[in-house]
Design an enzyme around this catalytic site. Sequence first.
Site, PDB file in Angstrom:
ATOM      1  N   ARG A 145       3.528  -9.368   7.315  1.00  0.00           N
ATOM      2  CA  ARG A 145       4.821  -8.960   7.830  1.00  0.00           C
ATOM      3  C   ARG A 145       4.601  -8.454   9.266  1.00  0.00           C
ATOM      4  NH1 ARG A 145       8.523  -6.407   3.208  1.00  0.00           N
ATOM      5  NH2 ARG A 145       9.965  -6.187   4.985  1.00  0.00           N
ATOM      6  N   HIS A 196      -2.515 -15.091   9.253  1.00  0.00           N
ATOM      7  CA  HIS A 196      -2.150 -13.946   9.071  1.00  0.00           C
ATOM      8  C   HIS A 196      -3.353 -13.136   9.458  1.00  0.00           C
ATOM      9  CE1 HIS A 196       1.856 -15.090   8.288  1.00  0.00           C
ATOM     10  NE2 HIS A 196       1.372 -15.619   7.044  1.00  0.00           N
ATOM     11  N   PRO A 211       0.843  -1.066  -0.215  1.00  0.00           N
ATOM     12  CA  PRO A 211      -0.047  -0.169  -0.018  1.00  0.00           C
ATOM     13  C   PRO A 211       0.880   1.392   0.018  1.00  0.00           C
ATOM     14  CG  PRO A 211      -0.320  -1.326   2.155  1.00  0.00           C
ATOM     15  CD  PRO A 211       0.875  -1.902   1.211  1.00  0.00           C
ATOM     16  N   GLU A 212       0.722   1.971  -1.039  1.00  0.00           N
ATOM     17  CA  GLU A 212       0.964   3.370  -1.195  1.00  0.00           C
ATOM     18  C   GLU A 212      -0.190   4.171  -1.024  1.00  0.00           C
ATOM     19  OE1 GLU A 212       4.133   5.329  -3.082  1.00  0.00           O
ATOM     20  OE2 GLU A 212       5.231   3.562  -3.431  1.00  0.00           O
TER      21      GLU A 212
END
Length: 293
Positions: free
Chosen positions: A124, A105, A2-3
């Site tokens: 992450r 996750h 994501p930007e």
Amino acid sequence: MPELPEVETVKNGLEPVMRGNRIKSVNVRRAGLRFPFPENMAARLTGNRVEGLKRRAKYILISLDSGEILLVHLGMTGRFTIYNGETGSGHVPGVFYHQSDIGAHDHVIFDMEGGETIVYADPRRFGIMDLFAQEEELTHPLLAHLGVEPLGNALTADFLNEAWRGRKMPLKAALLDQKTIAGLGNIYVCEALYRAGLSPRRAATTITAKSGPTKRLELLVRMVRDVIGEAIDAGGSSLRDYAHTDGELGYFQHSFQAYDQEGNACAKEGCGGTINRIVQSGRSTFFCPTCQR
DNA sequence: AGCTCGACCTGCACGC
DNA sequence: TGCGTGCAGGTCGAGC
């Protein structure tokens, strides 16, 4: 991945499902992500109606009728997926999420009163969630020092001319500095510098001037706005497509001209150069040494 | 004060 | 196939 454009797309995808809807229950499956979750997060969320969502830089702010704001950052790998509940009339027809579907996750699972299930997954775990009173929005440590929005009126050539005067930091690092412009990431910085024909290694101060912004700086500001604006538009259209297949938000295909194009011919008319990869501040920069000066 | 770099994590693509 | 290496879209904070 994501930007800012992805975060905007995710926020826009959550909005129709969350706003006005009430949080029935929250399953918090670990103690935290990048930071520990706030005290009693599940209890503080449960029973609240969502009043609105907005984006600031790469943060999503979800305001609740308790007077608190749920702050979410997707880090590098955070994603939201919207599912229908068993009885819901939710966003994605026919896609349900059962107890047995919970993946390794899937860290936070929101069950909404409308029947939808909203799952936050983040392999992450660089993401962030926090809860704070609405009055603290401008003083919250993660938000207080953010710079101007890339698409906001405050991002002007004059502003950067002042901010960058005397700064020897390379343009690449200067554009990534969230205290000046908030929300630009590695990809779009590479793309904006490529479009503006400016070397990522050039010291930021060299495109400023005492007498006022240089043409180069004015062009760069225009390219930043263009590249971010185009990516948001692309996200908007892909969001509509995604909504009909599954509930996953925030990942869409772009065509990049510089980012991840190492070894490819420069796409600029008559340039003839090759896209190179270098490392700056520990991160990959892609650029054309022939036309970026 | 300005700037770079390590740390936080997991997964994946690659070469041997 | 298996293993080691390097790399990934972010950002805080330590240390030069």
